[in-house]
Design a protein around this motif. Structure first.
Motif, PDB file in Angstrom:
ATOM      1  N   LYS A  91      79.783  23.725  18.781  1.00 33.22           N
ATOM      2  CA  LYS A  91      80.418  24.775  18.294  1.00 33.22           C
ATOM      3  C   LYS A  91      79.131  24.554  16.979  1.00 33.22           C
ATOM      4  N   GLY A  92      78.640  23.378  16.412  1.00 38.03           N
ATOM      5  CA  GLY A  92      77.754  22.639  15.878  1.00 38.03           C
ATOM      6  C   GLY A  92      78.339  22.658  14.181  1.00 38.03           C
ATOM      7  N   GLU A  93      80.283  22.845  14.781  1.00 35.07           N
ATOM      8  CA  GLU A  93      80.973  23.456  13.107  1.00 35.07           C
ATOM      9  C   GLU A  93      82.621  22.778  13.416  1.00 35.07           C
ATOM     10  N   HIS A  94      83.564  22.456  12.225  1.00 35.18           N
ATOM     11  CA  HIS A  94      84.433  21.237  12.658  1.00 35.18           C
ATOM     12  C   HIS A  94      85.421  22.258  13.354  1.00 35.18           C
ATOM     13  N   LEU A  95      86.532  22.030  13.968  1.00 35.05           N
ATOM     14  CA  LEU A  95      87.782  22.625  14.006  1.00 35.05           C
ATOM     15  C   LEU A  95      88.967  22.459  13.335  1.00 35.05           C
ATOM     16  N   ALA A  96      89.224  23.263  12.611  1.00 35.96           N
ATOM     17  CA  ALA A  96      90.799  23.451  11.349  1.00 35.96           C
ATOM     18  C   ALA A  96      91.804  22.702  11.771  1.00 35.96           C
TER      19      ALA A  96
END
Length: 131
Positions: A91-96
């Motif tokens: 996704k190119g983003e961090h999972l919270a």
């Protein structure tokens, strides 16, 4: 265990312990492909080496539509770090997933030195997307 045998096709073991011969045979009999990418809770280069080894294989399995499981011994830090790194790869983003005051386990392990800095680790993960 129905959660393991019930459809999982690819397994990533990030525990420090390899599977016993009997367990390896059981996985094989159920058609489960597995990889061993050991990670110690101690500080070492092993964390990054294992991520670099596991993530491309996880990506191939994902693109092949294989159901995956990632595990360590207790599922509290190492396996969650690998899943969060894989999420970042996709996704190119961090999972919270807050952990010990950090945004997630991946960020935490960069912060405490199990992995390089967050920027360096992100760059390595991004570089694996085209493998």
């Amino acid at each position: 265990n129905p959660y393991i045998w019930g459809g999982v096709q690819f397994c990533v073991n990030v525990s420090e312990k390899a599977y016993s011969y009997e367990l390896a045979q059981a996985l094989k009999q159920h058609g489960i492909v597995w990889i061993f990418c050991p990670v110690s809770e101690e500080e070492s280069e092993q964390w990054l080496d294992s991520l670099v080894s596991a993530l491309p294989k996880m990506l191939v399995a994902y693109k092949s539509g294989l159901k995956q499981v990632v595990h360590c011994d207790f599922g509290n830090n190492r396996s969650r770090t690998f899943v969060e790194a894989f999420h970042f790869l996709l996704k190119g983003e961090h999972l919270a997933d807050e952990y010990k005051g950090c945004f997630n386990h991946l960020v935490y392990n960069c912060f405490i030195g199990h992995l390089p800095t967050l920027a360096e680790t992100e760059a390595v993960i991004r570089s694996l997307a085209n493998i």
